[in-house]
Scaffold this motif. Structure first.
Motif, PDB file in Angstrom:
ATOM      1  N   ARG A 154      66.390  34.422  -6.625  1.00  0.00           N
ATOM      2  CA  ARG A 154      67.702  34.420  -7.279  1.00  0.00           C
ATOM      3  C   ARG A 154      68.018  35.777  -7.897  1.00  0.00           C
ATOM      4  N   ALA A 155      67.020  36.387  -8.549  1.00  0.00           N
ATOM      5  CA  ALA A 155      67.238  37.690  -9.172  1.00  0.00           C
ATOM      6  C   ALA A 155      67.605  38.733  -8.126  1.00  0.00           C
ATOM      7  N   CYS A 156      66.891  38.718  -7.022  1.00  0.00           N
ATOM      8  CA  CYS A 156      67.159  39.687  -5.959  1.00  0.00           C
ATOM      9  C   CYS A 156      68.539  39.459  -5.348  1.00  0.00           C
ATOM     10  N   SER A 157      68.895  38.198  -5.162  1.00  0.00           N
ATOM     11  CA  SER A 157      70.174  37.869  -4.536  1.00  0.00           C
ATOM     12  C   SER A 157      71.359  38.202  -5.436  1.00  0.00           C
ATOM     13  N   GLU A 158      71.227  37.900  -6.731  1.00  0.00           N
ATOM     14  CA  GLU A 158      72.362  38.050  -7.643  1.00  0.00           C
ATOM     15  C   GLU A 158      72.514  39.467  -8.180  1.00  0.00           C
ATOM     16  N   TRP A 159      71.414  40.201  -8.292  1.00  0.00           N
ATOM     17  CA  TRP A 159      71.474  41.498  -8.958  1.00  0.00           C
ATOM     18  C   TRP A 159      71.368  42.682  -8.017  1.00  0.00           C
ATOM     19  N   GLN A 160      70.651  42.530  -6.903  1.00  0.00           N
ATOM     20  CA  GLN A 160      70.399  43.706  -6.081  1.00  0.00           C
ATOM     21  C   GLN A 160      70.749  43.520  -4.610  1.00  0.00           C
ATOM     22  N   GLY A 161      70.329  42.438  -4.015  1.00  0.00           N
ATOM     23  CA  GLY A 161      70.553  42.240  -2.582  1.00  0.00           C
ATOM     24  C   GLY A 161      69.933  40.929  -2.169  1.00  0.00           C
ATOM     25  N   SER A 162      69.459  40.848  -0.960  1.00  0.00           N
ATOM     26  CA  SER A 162      68.816  39.617  -0.493  1.00  0.00           C
ATOM     27  C   SER A 162      67.536  39.964   0.242  1.00  0.00           C
ATOM     28  N   VAL A 163      66.667  40.676  -0.422  1.00  0.00           N
ATOM     29  CA  VAL A 163      65.411  41.091   0.195  1.00  0.00           C
ATOM     30  C   VAL A 163      64.435  39.928   0.294  1.00  0.00           C
ATOM     31  N   LEU A 164      64.383  39.085  -0.747  1.00  0.00           N
ATOM     32  CA  LEU A 164      63.440  37.969  -0.788  1.00  0.00           C
ATOM     33  C   LEU A 164      64.136  36.651  -0.475  1.00  0.00           C
ATOM     34  N   GLY A 165      63.381  35.730   0.112  1.00  0.00           N
ATOM     35  CA  GLY A 165      63.939  34.420   0.420  1.00  0.00           C
ATOM     36  C   GLY A 165      62.834  33.424   0.734  1.00  0.00           C
ATOM     37  N   PHE A 166      63.211  32.148   0.847  1.00  0.00           N
ATOM     38  CA  PHE A 166      62.253  31.101   1.210  1.00  0.00           C
ATOM     39  C   PHE A 166      62.115  31.037   2.732  1.00  0.00           C
ATOM     40  N   ALA A 167      60.895  30.752   3.165  1.00  0.00           N
ATOM     41  CA  ALA A 167      60.636  30.599   4.599  1.00  0.00           C
ATOM     42  C   ALA A 167      59.763  29.368   4.823  1.00  0.00           C
ATOM     43  N   ASN A 168      59.891  28.772   5.993  1.00  0.00           N
ATOM     44  CA  ASN A 168      59.120  27.585   6.388  1.00  0.00           C
ATOM     45  C   ASN A 168      59.536  26.357   5.569  1.00  0.00           C
ATOM     46  N   ARG A 169      58.824  25.251   5.779  1.00  0.00           N
ATOM     47  CA  ARG A 169      59.172  23.999   5.107  1.00  0.00           C
ATOM     48  C   ARG A 169      57.914  23.275   4.649  1.00  0.00           C
ATOM     49  N   GLY A 170      58.102  22.329   3.734  1.00  0.00           N
ATOM     50  CA  GLY A 170      56.994  21.506   3.263  1.00  0.00           C
ATOM     51  C   GLY A 170      55.898  22.325   2.610  1.00  0.00           C
TER      52      GLY A 170
ATOM     53  N   LYS B 238      54.089  24.447   3.854  1.00  0.00           N
ATOM     54  CA  LYS B 238      54.019  25.799   4.407  1.00  0.00           C
ATOM     55  C   LYS B 238      55.068  26.733   3.799  1.00  0.00           C
ATOM     56  N   THR B 239      55.856  26.219   2.863  1.00  0.00           N
ATOM     57  CA  THR B 239      56.918  27.023   2.263  1.00  0.00           C
ATOM     58  C   THR B 239      56.342  28.227   1.522  1.00  0.00           C
ATOM     59  N   VAL B 240      56.953  29.374   1.735  1.00  0.00           N
ATOM     60  CA  VAL B 240      56.545  30.600   1.044  1.00  0.00           C
ATOM     61  C   VAL B 240      57.783  31.400   0.663  1.00  0.00           C
ATOM     62  N   VAL B 241      57.611  32.265  -0.312  1.00  0.00           N
ATOM     63  CA  VAL B 241      58.632  33.261  -0.635  1.00  0.00           C
ATOM     64  C   VAL B 241      58.171  34.571  -0.025  1.00  0.00           C
ATOM     65  N   GLN B 242      59.047  35.189   0.747  1.00  0.00           N
ATOM     66  CA  GLN B 242      58.658  36.426   1.417  1.00  0.00           C
ATOM     67  C   GLN B 242      59.892  37.271   1.730  1.00  0.00           C
ATOM     68  N   PRO B 243      59.693  38.543   2.036  1.00  0.00           N
ATOM     69  CA  PRO B 243      60.826  39.365   2.475  1.00  0.00           C
ATOM     70  C   PRO B 243      61.387  38.837   3.786  1.00  0.00           C
ATOM     71  N   MET B 244      62.602  39.211   4.081  1.00  0.00           N
ATOM     72  CA  MET B 244      63.278  38.707   5.273  1.00  0.00           C
ATOM     73  C   MET B 244      62.470  38.973   6.544  1.00  0.00           C
ATOM     74  N   ALA B 245      62.498  37.993   7.427  1.00  0.00           N
ATOM     75  CA  ALA B 245      61.832  38.058   8.732  1.00  0.00           C
ATOM     76  C   ALA B 245      60.321  38.211   8.614  1.00  0.00           C
ATOM     77  N   GLY B 246      59.764  37.872   7.454  1.00  0.00           N
ATOM     78  CA  GLY B 246      58.320  37.941   7.285  1.00  0.00           C
ATOM     79  C   GLY B 246      57.764  39.348   7.215  1.00  0.00           C
TER      80      GLY B 246
ATOM     81  N   CYS C 247      63.642  48.086  -7.885  1.00  0.00           N
ATOM     82  CA  CYS C 247      64.235  47.921  -9.219  1.00  0.00           C
ATOM     83  C   CYS C 247      63.325  47.140 -10.160  1.00  0.00           C
ATOM     84  N   GLY C 248      62.470  46.282  -9.599  1.00  0.00           N
ATOM     85  CA  GLY C 248      61.532  45.527 -10.421  1.00  0.00           C
ATOM     86  C   GLY C 248      62.083  44.265 -11.047  1.00  0.00           C
ATOM     87  N   GLN C 249      63.311  43.867 -10.700  1.00  0.00           N
ATOM     88  CA  GLN C 249      63.888  42.658 -11.295  1.00  0.00           C
ATOM     89  C   GLN C 249      63.114  41.408 -10.881  1.00  0.00           C
ATOM     90  N   CYS C 250      62.579  41.392  -9.667  1.00  0.00           N
ATOM     91  CA  CYS C 250      61.796  40.238  -9.217  1.00  0.00           C
ATOM     92  C   CYS C 250      60.536  40.093 -10.062  1.00  0.00           C
TER      93      CYS C 250
END
Length: 211
Positions: free
Chosen positions: A91-107, A109-117, A128-131
């Motif tokens: 959320r911090a990355c999306s709202e303040w800087q960009g969309s570098v981080l996001g959720f991947a996989n399901r159940g 196996k869910t992880v938080v990672q940069p786009m496209a792994g 920026c260090g907001q994350c």
């Protein structure tokens, strides 16, 4: 049940506390529990809540896959084994800087990672260090160069220079108990000189140029 006038909600009943304790156990069951070696030890929300709810043992086996630590970024270290999937960094990355981080996989196996792994060094991270600032555990930390600094300070053939940002003069003072808003630049300068730095520069005008 929809909310209605006169509805009484208990947020700290025995049942609620038992559920919260179970949730904590499940989080810890898939968590890297090497707390004494973690940078956030003593300043970790998971530790705080575990102590608050008297958690002394984990009934569930650890079944999470050990994932590689990402140390490719020059400023940040990402350890997915300590992530509790709270989504604060996303959320911090999306709202303040960009969309570098996001959720991947399901159940499970869910992880938080940069786009496209990708690694953090291979995406549009601006360091920026907001994350890291909003991460409640040790999943994202600032990369430490303390040992390198001590090595350079002890080298008699080196002139070691430090440059500090404008925000530091107040933030550091508050960390050490000074009155909020008090300018601690004099104390910072003296401390850095005592540590062994040959020159100390305070960024002022140059910090405004990128704005």
């Amino acid at each position: 049940m929809p909310p209605e006038p006169g509805l009484k909600i208990e947020t700290n009943s025995k049942k609620v506390r038992a559920i919260r304790k179970t949730v904590l156990e499940l989080l810890l069951a898939s968590h890297d529990r090497e707390c004494t070696l973690c940078e956030r030890s003593g300043n970790c929300s998971l530790q705080t809540y575990s102590e608050q709810y008297g958690l002394r043992e984990i009934r569930y086996p650890k079944n999470a896959e050990c994932l590689p630590k990402d140390e490719t970024n020059p400023s940040l270290v990402r350890d997915p084994n300590k992530c509790i999937l709270c989504g604060a960094c996303v959320r911090a990355c999306s709202e303040w800087q960009g969309s570098v981080l996001g959720f991947a996989n399901r159940g499970s196996k869910t992880v938080v990672q940069p786009m496209a792994g990708k690694n953090l060094a291979d995406v549009d991270c601006i360091y920026c260090g907001q994350c890291q600032a909003v991460c409640p555990v040790g999943a994202i930390t600032i990369k430490s160069d303390i040992e390198n600094v001590w090595s350079e300070l002890s080298n008699p053939d080196k002139k070691v220079v430090v440059q500090i940002a404008p925000a530091v003069r107040v933030a550091l003072g508050e960390m050490f108990g000074l009155e909020k808003g008090q300018n601690a630049i004099g104390l910072i300068y003296s401390s850095l000189r005592k540590l062994g730095f040959d020159m100390v520069f305070d960024t002022n005008f140059a910090a405004d140029l990128p704005i």
